[in-house]
Write an enzyme that holds these catalytic residues in place. Structure first.
Site, mmCIF file in Angstrom:
data_model
loop_
_atom_site.group_PDB
_atom_site.id
_atom_site.type_symbol
_atom_site.label_atom_id
_atom_site.label_comp_id
_atom_site.label_asym_id
_atom_site.label_seq_id
_atom_site.Cartn_x
_atom_site.Cartn_y
_atom_site.Cartn_z
ATOM 1 N N GLU A 242 0.882 -1.174 0.000
ATOM 2 C CA GLU A 242 0.000 0.000 0.000
ATOM 3 C C GLU A 242 0.914 1.218 0.000
ATOM 4 O O GLU A 242 1.469 1.585 1.033
ATOM 5 C CB GLU A 242 -0.884 0.008 1.257
ATOM 6 C CG GLU A 242 -1.838 -1.164 1.370
ATOM 7 C CD GLU A 242 -2.991 -1.102 0.385
ATOM 8 O OE1 GLU A 242 -3.114 -0.089 -0.349
ATOM 9 O OE2 GLU A 242 -3.764 -2.056 0.328
ATOM 10 N N CYS A 276 -2.488 9.178 2.593
ATOM 11 C CA CYS A 276 -2.193 8.569 1.281
ATOM 12 C C CYS A 276 -3.228 8.987 0.256
ATOM 13 O O CYS A 276 -2.932 9.143 -0.921
ATOM 14 C CB CYS A 276 -2.127 7.053 1.397
ATOM 15 S SG CYS A 276 -3.602 6.310 2.104
HETATM 16 P P1 NAD Z 1 8.225 4.932 4.859
HETATM 17 O O1 NAD Z 1 8.295 4.202 3.576
HETATM 18 O O2 NAD Z 1 9.304 5.881 5.193
HETATM 19 O O3 NAD Z 1 8.157 3.877 6.093
HETATM 20 C C1 NAD Z 1 7.154 2.908 6.207
HETATM 21 C C2 NAD Z 1 7.646 1.772 7.102
HETATM 22 O O4 NAD Z 1 8.679 1.054 6.424
HETATM 23 C C3 NAD Z 1 8.268 2.231 8.418
HETATM 24 O O5 NAD Z 1 7.866 1.355 9.437
HETATM 25 C C4 NAD Z 1 9.771 2.097 8.150
HETATM 26 O O6 NAD Z 1 10.525 1.928 9.305
HETATM 27 C C5 NAD Z 1 9.796 0.851 7.295
HETATM 28 N N1 NAD Z 1 10.994 0.651 6.465
HETATM 29 C C6 NAD Z 1 11.904 1.569 6.055
HETATM 30 N N2 NAD Z 1 12.852 0.984 5.283
HETATM 31 C C7 NAD Z 1 12.523 -0.324 5.186
HETATM 32 C C8 NAD Z 1 13.092 -1.445 4.505
HETATM 33 N N3 NAD Z 1 14.198 -1.340 3.770
HETATM 34 N N4 NAD Z 1 12.472 -2.631 4.609
HETATM 35 C C9 NAD Z 1 11.333 -2.770 5.321
HETATM 36 N N5 NAD Z 1 10.749 -1.744 6.004
HETATM 37 C C10 NAD Z 1 11.332 -0.537 5.933
HETATM 38 O O7 NAD Z 1 6.806 5.649 4.877
HETATM 39 P P2 NAD Z 1 6.206 6.708 5.937
HETATM 40 O O8 NAD Z 1 6.894 8.014 5.818
HETATM 41 O O9 NAD Z 1 6.121 6.090 7.289
HETATM 42 O O10 NAD Z 1 4.712 6.853 5.388
HETATM 43 C C11 NAD Z 1 4.335 7.762 4.406
HETATM 44 C C12 NAD Z 1 4.120 7.093 3.082
HETATM 45 O O11 NAD Z 1 3.193 6.013 3.214
HETATM 46 C C13 NAD Z 1 3.500 8.025 2.063
HETATM 47 O O12 NAD Z 1 4.094 7.805 0.810
HETATM 48 C C14 NAD Z 1 2.041 7.603 2.037
HETATM 49 O O13 NAD Z 1 1.359 7.913 0.844
HETATM 50 C C15 NAD Z 1 2.165 6.125 2.248
HETATM 51 N N6 NAD Z 1 0.923 5.565 2.763
HETATM 52 C C16 NAD Z 1 0.184 4.758 1.943
HETATM 53 C C17 NAD Z 1 -1.019 4.258 2.392
HETATM 54 C C18 NAD Z 1 -1.872 3.383 1.521
HETATM 55 O O14 NAD Z 1 -2.806 2.788 2.046
HETATM 56 N N7 NAD Z 1 -1.616 3.280 0.233
HETATM 57 C C19 NAD Z 1 -1.464 4.577 3.677
HETATM 58 C C20 NAD Z 1 -0.675 5.397 4.476
HETATM 59 C C21 NAD Z 1 0.513 5.892 4.015
#
Ligand code: NAD
Length: 523
Positions: A242, A276
């Site tokens: 997502e 999002c």
């Molecule tokens: P992010 O990608 O920075 O982090 C998300 C999660 O991934 C965190 O828990 C982080 O620690 C973890 N992570 C980081 N590197 C990783 C790796 N190499 N392997 C596995 N996990 C790892 O995102 P964010 O800043 O927390 O959230 C914002 C983003 O999420 C925005 O782009 C937003 O649009 C998206 N989002 C999407 C939805 C949806 O339903 N499509 C919902 C909410 C947020």
């Protein structure tokens, strides 16, 4: 001297976004501990799966009561750690989570019951077949910071009713919220180790995938999503991704402009634009563009910035310095290329370290960063579109495909445009709130990811389908088994004619031949 590798963080600090003050410290899980975490999850999952779907769903009832009793306290933690207003935390995190848990409680048993398949081919009428839905085992839920309760809870509820155990890796930006999720499951009396929360930076998410869960449900940015997809592909672990969005809002000239402008301002600024499904691009038909823009500016100017804990706050601070820098970079690029900031556009350090003014900008063009990258900040970008058709074309000209909205008084036109939009969900005359509809599938296309959460589709993501088939004539051999001879060829030709022959006479002849050949082979 040999350079030492950087020491892994031992703790995460929880921050009040409005003040910048540290409000808690949470111990990190190390990658070395993940083997044990996985073992505990596997052991808890075996007993949990044996309970059956109805019992598992019933066990979630107490979770809903615990959440309801602690609703205000949970919302205050969410408001402080994310910066979002308290009312938003109550609605978009607590209420959405509770509703999702209740939906799963009510529907899991029927969704997960074995489903009989009626065989359409008469050759297989002597069989009884059905589909069973079995859990994967251990599901890794890697969550973002922006809806720190609603996103993990929705996914975990589906994973649990389906019979899985869960390891949750919350965002390092909201460790307190992550800890709360674990606490709620413990307090609700769910089996020990069924839902384990591990705390740490992104690197721990990477290590969690290395530890070999049976499914990964990831919500976060496109950049991290790519890394997760690669890591899962290497191990052939199925995933739900997502990811980010660039949702378009299309305003037609017959729309109620008061409602549409209020929807735009809310959809673009809720959670300080860090949703999002945020309204990221607005395409307006020329006849109403001027008035619509005026209304958006007027309503944006009235928004009150402040701490999320103040019930009178409309918009709180942003989450992180790098998020503010991204908004500034996109706005500067747009202005340099000719767009006009109509209100906002600046940081508000006088209010706290992470405040940014709600912004309306017009005259944006497709080549600007503001229209190409996800903004994820409090910015309404209004672009001209000659007509609805051009608006749809522009809306679809992006690698993202999460959500969109269409605003019109004409139901047929709205529905027709909704069908033409390439994304996972479209709202007609509303925005963002589809995430709160427990039964509505949520997810994206293209760069916005794959798979679905919510509703039946979300439960389907948490199971492996197994087909079971019972032959009602256990003693007989089948006429198509070995040894092959001329009889098998005649049988096959007879069956082909009987099943697919164009004329009735051909079908009857085929049936007769097939039957004769069958009888001869059974002798
Ligand atoms: P992010 O990608 O920075 O982090 C998300 C999660 O991934 C965190 O828990 C982080 O620690 C973890 N992570 C980081 N590197 C990783 C790796 N190499 N392997 C596995 N996990 C790892 O995102 P964010 O800043 O927390 O959230 C914002 C983003 O999420 C925005 O782009 C937003 O649009 C998206 N989002 C999407 C939805 C949806 O339903 N499509 C919902 C909410 C947020």
């Amino acid at each position: 001297m040999k350079e030492q590798p950087p020491r892994a963080a031992t703790h995460l600090e929880s921050m009040d976004r409005a003040t910048g003050e540290t409000i808690g410290r949470f111990e990190c899980t190390t990658a070395g501990e993940l083997g044990r975490v996985m073992e505990h999850a596997r052991s808890a999952q075996r007993d949990w799966a044996r309970l059956g779907a109805a019992q598992r769903a019933k066990r979630l009832e107490s979770l809903a009561s615990v959440m309801l009793a602690r609703a205000r306290e949970i919302a205050e933690v969410v408001a402080r750690e994310t910066g979002k207003p308290l009312g938003e935390a109550l609605l978009s995190d607590v209420l959405v989570s509770l509703d999702s848990v209740r939906w799963h409680e009510r529907h899991a048993a029927s969704l997960l019951a074995p489903r009989r398949l009626a065989h359409h081919n008469p050759v297989f009428k002597g069989k009884r077949g059905w589909v069973e839905r079995e859990p994967y085992g251990v599901v890794a839920v890697i969550a973002p910071w922006n809806y720190p309760l609603a996103i993990p809870m929705t996914t975990i509820a589906a994973a649990l009713v389906a019979g899985n155990a869960v390891i949750l890796k919350p965002s390092e930006l909201v460790p307190w919220c992550g800890a709360l999720v674990g606490e709620l499951f413990d307090q609700a009396g769910l089996p020990v180790d069924l839902v384990q929360v591990i705390q740490g930076p992104g690197e721990l998410g990477r290590a969690l995938i290395e530890a070999g869960p049976d499914k990964v449900s990831f919500t976060g940015s496109v950049a991290t999503g790519r890394l997760v997809a690669e890591a899962c592909a290497r191990r052939l672990i199925p995933s739900v991704l997502e990811l980010g969005g660039k949702d378009a809002m299309i305003v037609l000239s017959d729309a109620d402009l008061d409602a549409a402008s209020s929807g735009a301002v809310w959809g673009g600024m809720t959670n300080c634009g860090q949703a999002c499904l945020s309204v990221e691009r607005i395409y307006v038909e020329p006849g109403v563009a001027g008035r619509f823009t005026e209304l958006c500016v007027e309503k944006t100017k009235k928004l009150r910035l402040g701490s999320g804990l103040d019930p009178e706050t409309d918009v709180g601070p942003m989450i992180h310095e790098r998020q503010i820098e991204r908004v500034e970079r996109q706005l500067a690029d747009a202005v340099k290329r000719g767009a006009r900031v109509l209100t906002g556009g600046k940081r508000r350090r006088d209010l706290g370290p992470m405040f940014f003014e709600p912004t309306v900008i017009s005259g944006v063009e497709p080549e600007m960063l503001l229209m190409q990258e996800e903004t994820f900040g409090p910015v309404l970008a209004i672009a001209p579109a000659a007509d609805a058709e051009e608006a749809v074309r522009l809306a679809n000209e992006t690698p993202f495909g999460l959500g969109a909205s269409v605003w019109t008084a004409d139901r047929r036109r709205g529905e027709s445009l909704a069908r033409q939009l390439c994304c996972g969900s479209v709202m007609i005359n509303d925005v963002v709130s589809c995430y709160g509809i427990a039964e509505a599938p949520h997810g994206g296309r293209g760069a916005s990811g794959w798979g679905r959460t919510h509703g039946e589709s979300g439960v389907e993501e948490m199971v492996q389908v197994k087909y079971v088939d019972r032959d009602v004539f256990p003693r007989g051999t089948k006429p198509w088994w070995f040894p092959y001879d001329r009889g098998v060829v005649e049988l096959a030709e007879g069956m082909l004619a009987a099943l697919f022959g164009a004329r009735a006479a051909e079908r009857w002849r085929g049936l007769r031949n097939a039957w004769r050949s069958y009888r001869a082979r059974r002798k």
